[in-house]
Write an enzyme that holds these catalytic residues in place. Sequence first.
Site, PDB file in Angstrom:
ATOM      1  N   GLU A 177      54.243  -5.702 -30.636  1.00 22.65           N
ATOM      2  CA  GLU A 177      54.273  -5.280 -28.990  1.00 22.65           C
ATOM      3  C   GLU A 177      55.218  -6.815 -28.684  1.00 22.65           C
ATOM      4  OE1 GLU A 177      50.126  -5.860 -26.815  1.00 22.65           O
ATOM      5  OE2 GLU A 177      49.673  -4.201 -28.084  1.00 22.65           O
ATOM      6  N   GLU A 206      49.232 -13.960 -25.326  1.00 20.90           N
ATOM      7  CA  GLU A 206      48.532 -12.931 -25.555  1.00 20.90           C
ATOM      8  C   GLU A 206      49.569 -11.972 -25.665  1.00 20.90           C
ATOM      9  OE1 GLU A 206      46.995 -10.170 -26.606  1.00 20.90           O
ATOM     10  OE2 GLU A 206      45.278  -9.964 -25.857  1.00 20.90           O
TER      11      GLU A 206
END
Length: 671
Positions: A153, A144
């Site tokens: 990210e 995740e």
Amino acid sequence: MKTFCGRANPTTGAMEWVEEDENYDYHQEIARSRYADMLHDKDRNTKYYQGIRAAVSRVKGRGEKAIVLDIGTGTGLLSMMAAAAGADFCYAIEVFKPMANAAVKIVEKNGFCDKIKVINKHSTEVTVGPDGDMQCRANILVTELFDTELIGEGALPTYEHAHKYLVQEGCEAVPHRATVYVQLVESKRMWSWNKLFPVHVEAEDGEKMIVSPSEMEKCPGVPSVCDIQLNQMPSSDFTILSDVVTMFSVDFSKPVRSASTCYRVQLEPVKSGKAQIVLSWWDIDMDPSGTINCTMAPYWVKSTSALQWRDHWMQCVYFLPNEEPVLQGEQLYLTAWRDEYSVWYQLQKAREEENKADVRVESPVCRCQAHLLWNRPRFGQLNDQNRTCQYVKSLMKVLKADSVCLCVSDGSLLPVLAHHLGAKQFFKANNLEDKIKIIEARPELLTSSHLEDKKISVLVGEPFFTTSLLPWHNLYFWYARTAVTHHLTSNVTVLPQSASLHMMIVEFQDLWRIRSPCGTCEGFDVQTMDDMIQNSLNFRESKEAEPHPLWEYPCKSLSDPQEVLTFDFRETVPPHGLSTEGSVNLLRKGRSHGAVLWMDYHLTADISVSTGLTQISNEKGNCEWNPHCKQAVYFFSSVIESQTPSEFPTAVKYAINFDTKTGEIAMDFKL
Ligand code: SAH
């Protein structure tokens, strides 16, 4: 050990290095982290759990051992789900040390020590082999690692590496795939966050218009993603020009390439209009068949999607480099360019597209400087014609033909407005907008020669400073005014003449989740995480408010708005602090999550602008907020539930203190 952190000093408007405890960064990161928000995201959690169960049973069904690699384990949640689903072993990788430590404790508390190994490393440092971190490659890859832009990210390089070195070929992946969707829209409101619109000035000698230089008009802006709670954007604020289109997908069960690339789709506008904005969001399929789907689609695309509120995943607004008139039914090509971490868009008409084959479009870089000086809310604020009108009206009241004016504000249009209103003498103390001039022109260093030996008769400010985080940081104007006192005439006019701090008790529809303990998540005890966040909040932040743009976070007022402090700019900053105490009655039934604070500026005796509450729109107490400003939110450590006012009149006691030495406001509330 000590660390130094850069922080703006609200009394000088300048960045300063402040010595902090070595744990300061850790605590900041944890206290302000999104872990709590993720753990409250029921939709995400249940779908991950379903997907993980399905992947484990597929592997087991093939008669294989289920070896899980969980990259970015955080609290260890997804590894615990896998272990509970019957996985034989999980490698839980977490780069952030305090989180890895927390994961060890949480895994132990939930009784999974023998099934889960927490490894405090970046996944690209993890080794495989008999003496390595992992005994063997995994056959289930769980992660995740997504942000609102999906890849911001670093998900792509992490996946690329994991497929090369850490997982088996043909592994299962949860999620299995991600898909990015786009929709082309016209929106004056959103476009106003990236371009300066012509400013209309009603002067005594007729209407004048201030237009931005062409360099600015053509500038594509900055590459940073604009992520917002799109579900708070009313449909009247944009016009849909295209259907929702699938832009690209990534299959996480196969080798992933992170190298820069582009994706092109054909579009036919469903409506003629000005193509300005690409709205974008993604969904993830937790299983190969796509039956377990978690989507960020906004309300008009999927009416149920707004039911799951989340702040860690929102929607993206991309600004096309220029607005483009498009016709219904016309052939268009939309290209998404991406590098390892970000995405940007280009729209082409079919005819041009045939001529110009694949000219690489670089990520947007601001060439006009304005996008470096003004962030998106600031653009929106400067484009707010109503706001400009209040400044023009008040400038007209105070400016005289022989006025000598000084403006103290960052990137302000006030000098231009004043010029169009006929001001002859105008000086501007640049604070930070032009770093090279700081030394010469900062208010405290202003000399008579800067002012050509004149005295200032009108001192103006919006006030606005780029270093301000919380509403009262713009009180730097007051400090600047104090610093230039000896350059002012004895009957100087100061605009704004004063400011006031306002406060109101609210119940948030959703924002409370980001600071609320979770306890158990999908049956796993994650209280260690709650304690850790609480500990970090207590380290420094407990008596501090935090900035949030409340137009994105619905709330209802439980009390009347109350003016709590005033700041008289006609006088200098007093040597002593300003404090107030009192109590505010709760008028409505609801849960008191916290107090919201904001500033109003009183430009003249009868003209004010607010940076906070614009109105309470109905008897339920729903609030409307200035859409260009962040308000200060002080979360109460315990929530009280008040009943009907007639039965249980309840009040909240407050004590608020403005420390004139530091420019900070401390507050305390008792429920
Ligand atoms: N898996 C948890 C937490 C997700 S947040 C959950 O679903 O609740 C993502 C976490 O991944 C963060 O804690 C971040 O520090 C970590 N992280 C991101 N990239 C990483 C990488 N390449 N290697 C190890 N940790 C990583």
